[in-house]
Design an enzyme around this catalytic site. Structure first.
Site, PDB file in Angstrom:
ATOM      1  N   HIS A 127      -7.588   0.530  -6.207  1.00  7.66           N
ATOM      2  CA  HIS A 127      -7.400  -0.229  -5.267  1.00  7.66           C
ATOM      3  C   HIS A 127      -7.943  -1.683  -5.577  1.00  7.66           C
ATOM      4  O   HIS A 127      -8.943  -1.884  -5.413  1.00  7.66           O
ATOM      5  CB  HIS A 127      -8.884   0.426  -4.161  1.00  7.66           C
ATOM      6  CG  HIS A 127      -8.768  -0.306  -3.181  1.00  7.66           C
ATOM      7  ND1 HIS A 127      -7.475  -1.477  -2.583  1.00  7.66           N
ATOM      8  CD2 HIS A 127      -8.825   0.377  -1.398  1.00  7.66           C
ATOM      9  CE1 HIS A 127      -7.684  -1.589  -1.388  1.00  7.66           C
ATOM     10  NE2 HIS A 127      -8.557  -0.676  -0.712  1.00  7.66           N
ATOM     11  N   ARG A 182     -12.782  -9.346   1.801  1.00  9.76           N
ATOM     12  CA  ARG A 182     -11.134  -9.089   0.900  1.00  9.76           C
ATOM     13  C   ARG A 182     -10.944 -10.168   2.176  1.00  9.76           C
ATOM     14  O   ARG A 182     -10.130 -10.801   1.036  1.00  9.76           O
ATOM     15  CB  ARG A 182     -11.408  -7.835   2.203  1.00  9.76           C
ATOM     16  CG  ARG A 182     -12.289  -6.393   1.519  1.00  9.76           C
ATOM     17  CD  ARG A 182     -11.591  -5.934   0.340  1.00  9.76           C
ATOM     18  NE  ARG A 182     -10.441  -5.505  -0.025  1.00  9.76           N
ATOM     19  CZ  ARG A 182      -9.186  -4.176   0.664  1.00  9.76           C
ATOM     20  NH1 ARG A 182      -9.440  -3.967   1.333  1.00  9.76           N
ATOM     21  NH2 ARG A 182      -8.204  -5.051   0.614  1.00  9.76           N
ATOM     22  N   GLN A 232     -10.420  -4.356  -4.027  1.00  9.21           N
ATOM     23  CA  GLN A 232     -11.524  -4.075  -3.470  1.00  9.21           C
ATOM     24  C   GLN A 232     -11.982  -3.964  -4.320  1.00  9.21           C
ATOM     25  O   GLN A 232     -13.204  -4.553  -4.244  1.00  9.21           O
ATOM     26  CB  GLN A 232     -11.060  -2.531  -2.663  1.00  9.21           C
ATOM     27  CG  GLN A 232     -12.871  -1.899  -1.982  1.00  9.21           C
ATOM     28  CD  GLN A 232     -12.963  -2.910  -0.888  1.00  9.21           C
ATOM     29  OE1 GLN A 232     -12.463  -2.390  -0.129  1.00  9.21           O
ATOM     30  NE2 GLN A 232     -13.902  -3.346  -1.244  1.00  9.21           N
ATOM     31  N   ARG A 246       0.612  -1.446   0.137  1.00  8.70           N
ATOM     32  CA  ARG A 246       0.076   0.153   0.022  1.00  8.70           C
ATOM     33  C   ARG A 246       0.485   1.048   0.493  1.00  8.70           C
ATOM     34  O   ARG A 246       1.499   1.748   1.458  1.00  8.70           O
ATOM     35  CB  ARG A 246      -0.597   0.149   1.590  1.00  8.70           C
ATOM     36  CG  ARG A 246      -1.855   1.291   1.316  1.00  8.70           C
ATOM     37  CD  ARG A 246      -2.485   1.133   2.267  1.00  8.70           C
ATOM     38  NE  ARG A 246      -4.006   0.238   1.958  1.00  8.70           N
ATOM     39  CZ  ARG A 246      -5.305   0.394   2.506  1.00  8.70           C
ATOM     40  NH1 ARG A 246      -4.920   0.885   3.784  1.00  8.70           N
ATOM     41  NH2 ARG A 246      -5.866  -0.293   1.460  1.00  8.70           N
ATOM     42  N   ASP A 262     -17.823   6.463  -0.623  1.00  2.65           N
ATOM     43  CA  ASP A 262     -16.892   6.495  -0.202  1.00  2.65           C
ATOM     44  C   ASP A 262     -16.584   8.156   1.264  1.00  2.65           C
ATOM     45  O   ASP A 262     -16.698   8.649   0.431  1.00  2.65           O
ATOM     46  CB  ASP A 262     -15.702   6.457  -1.226  1.00  2.65           C
ATOM     47  CG  ASP A 262     -14.149   5.861  -0.817  1.00  2.65           C
ATOM     48  OD1 ASP A 262     -13.755   5.873   0.700  1.00  2.65           O
ATOM     49  OD2 ASP A 262     -12.850   5.751  -1.688  1.00  2.65           O
ATOM     50  N   CYS A 269     -16.852   0.778   0.721  1.00  2.00           N
ATOM     51  CA  CYS A 269     -15.524   0.555   1.053  1.00  2.00           C
ATOM     52  C   CYS A 269     -15.287   0.234   2.641  1.00  2.00           C
ATOM     53  O   CYS A 269     -14.403  -0.415   2.813  1.00  2.00           O
ATOM     54  CB  CYS A 269     -14.238   0.708  -0.185  1.00  2.00           C
ATOM     55  SG  CYS A 269     -14.348   2.349   0.497  1.00  2.00           S
TER      56      CYS A 269
HETATM   57  N1   CP Z   1     -11.427  -0.610   2.386  1.00  2.23           N
HETATM   58  C1   CP Z   1     -10.009  -1.044   2.933  1.00  2.23           C
HETATM   59  O1   CP Z   1      -8.822  -0.828   1.688  1.00  2.23           O
HETATM   60  O2   CP Z   1      -9.522  -1.041   4.154  1.00  2.23           O
HETATM   61  P1   CP Z   1      -8.338  -0.445   5.268  1.00  2.23           P
HETATM   62  O3   CP Z   1      -8.282   0.886   4.870  1.00  2.23           O
HETATM   63  O4   CP Z   1      -8.872   0.023   6.396  1.00  2.23           O
HETATM   64  O5   CP Z   1      -7.425  -1.391   4.671  1.00  2.23           O
END
Ligand code: CP
Length: 377
Positions: free
Chosen positions: A147, A314, A150, A120, A245, A286
């Site tokens: 992402h 997830r 996701q 990330r 979001d 998300c």
């Molecule tokens: N949706 C998502 O990626 O959540 P986090 O930021 O908690 O990983």
């Protein structure tokens, strides 16, 4: 989660021969993504019976996080463990990433010690650079542009909650709010799978032309479509899935007053807005959510919400992606080679007084380091 304005047209990662990275769903054909979804579904079913095969036994996942995470971190770590492997949480300040050591060197070293890397990163270019230099698969766990894990999870969740008698191709997903990294990924995967995607946002926050062009190219193959509108009430009236979001993220604090003024109250997913949608329409997010900002409690906790099914997916998605990318790169040793190495190491240790028929004392020697005649560093 984060407005993605800087990297409207990113360079795509190279998928090299048998070794693939997972940087963007646009790097894969619909057939490949269907294949992946098939594996995710099998692993989810196996998980429900506590019968996930140890496909990644003894394998290690290096997880780089330049930003905090709940779902991505936990789903990758638990997923790896369920597959019989092990995950390491690596964050800036605890590893040398990009500061005291170049990204190139980090990618090379992690490739020698881990079987797969998840990252990330603040900038999309960083994950592309890691993928370019790594010798093991790299998985994008979110960047400022997209992402993709996701998005695969979201597609799976929508498939599991389709209106009766309908397919994805018959459905409309309306994304309400900012053009975030989650918005871009959902737009791409939805149009790749033949869905109708509508982005409902004030004009200053709508998806840029580059994304729309790419999504339209997807639609030209799949039959899907994409559009943007500021008429959110009309958009949700056509929704099978309503998705929202965050309106701002950690480094956008200075923009909060302007963003709040632009989105509130018209683009908040609340009881009044969702009442305009068909009865069967489902609500998605998300997460993390800012309750009372982009969505109200009564919607996110209400009967139309599928956000926790989505969050659980997830975990199943990460298991599938990990196995799908990593299994083809694993070279398994034959039982003969295992026996050969066991004998050679057993001979070596027995010459130093270890009784190979009683492993516990031997393990004790290994723990203290005495067996190799020296002190461990
Ligand atoms: N949706 C998502 O990626 O959540 P986090 O930021 O908690 O990983």
């Amino acid at each position: 989660m984060r407005a993605a304005t800087d990297v409207a047209s990113p360079v795509r990662a190279q998928n090299l021969g048998h070794m693939k990275h997972f940087i963007d769903t646009q790097d894969f054909s619909r057939e490949e993504l269907e294949d992946l979804l098939g594996l995710i579904t099998l692993l989810k079913e196996a998980d429900y019976e506590d019968a996930v095969p140890p496909l990644l036994h003894n394998r290690s996942l290096g997880m780089i996080f330049e930003e905090p995470s709940t779902r991505t971190r936990v789903s990758f770590e638990v997923g790896m463990s369920k597959l019989g492997g092990h995950a390491l949480y690596l964050k800036p300040g605890e590893i040398h990433l990009g500061r005291r050591e170049s990204l190139f060197d980090t990618a090379k070293v992690l490739s020698r010690m881990c079987d797969v890397i998840e990252a990330r990163t603040l900038k999309h270019e960083t994950v592309l650079e890691l993928a370019r230099d790594a010798e093991v698969p790299v998985i994008n766990g979110l960047t400022d542009f997209n992402h993709p894990t996701q998005a695969v999870c979201d597609l799976l969740t929508m498939r599991e909650h389709l209106p009766a008698g309908r397919t994805l191709e018959d459905c409309t997903v309306v994304f309400v709010g900012d053009r975030t990294n989650v918005c871009s990924s959902l737009m791409f995967i939805a149009t790749q799978f033949g869905m109708r995607f509508i982005h409902a946002a004030p004009s200053a926050y709508q998806a840029p032309p580059e994304w729309l062009a790419e999504a339209r190219s997807n639609g030209a193959i799949s039959g899907g479509s994409v559009s943007v509108t500021s008429e959110v009430e009309e958009a949700v009236a056509e929704a099978d899935f309503i998705y929202t979001d965050l309106w701002w993220w950690v480094d956008q604090e200075a923009e909060i007053p302007a963003r709040r003024a632009a989105f509130m109250p018209r683009y908040q997913v609340n009881a009044a807005l969702i009442a305009r949608a068909p009865e069967h329409a489902r609500f998605m997010h998300c997460l993390p959510a800012s309750r009372g900002v982009e969505v109200t409690d009564e919607v996110i906790d209400g009967p139309r919400s599928i956000v926790f099914d989505q969050a659980e997916n997830r975990l199943h998605t990460e298991k599938g992606i990990l196995a799908w990318l990593t299994c083809p790169t694993i070279k398994h040793s034959s039982p003969e080679r295992h026996r050969l190495h066991e004998e050679r190491i057993g001979d070596y240790l027995s010459r130093r007084g270890w009784d190979s028929t009683s492993p516990a004392p031997g393990a004790e020697h290994l723990r203290t380091g005495e067996v190799l005649g020296g002190t461990r560093r």
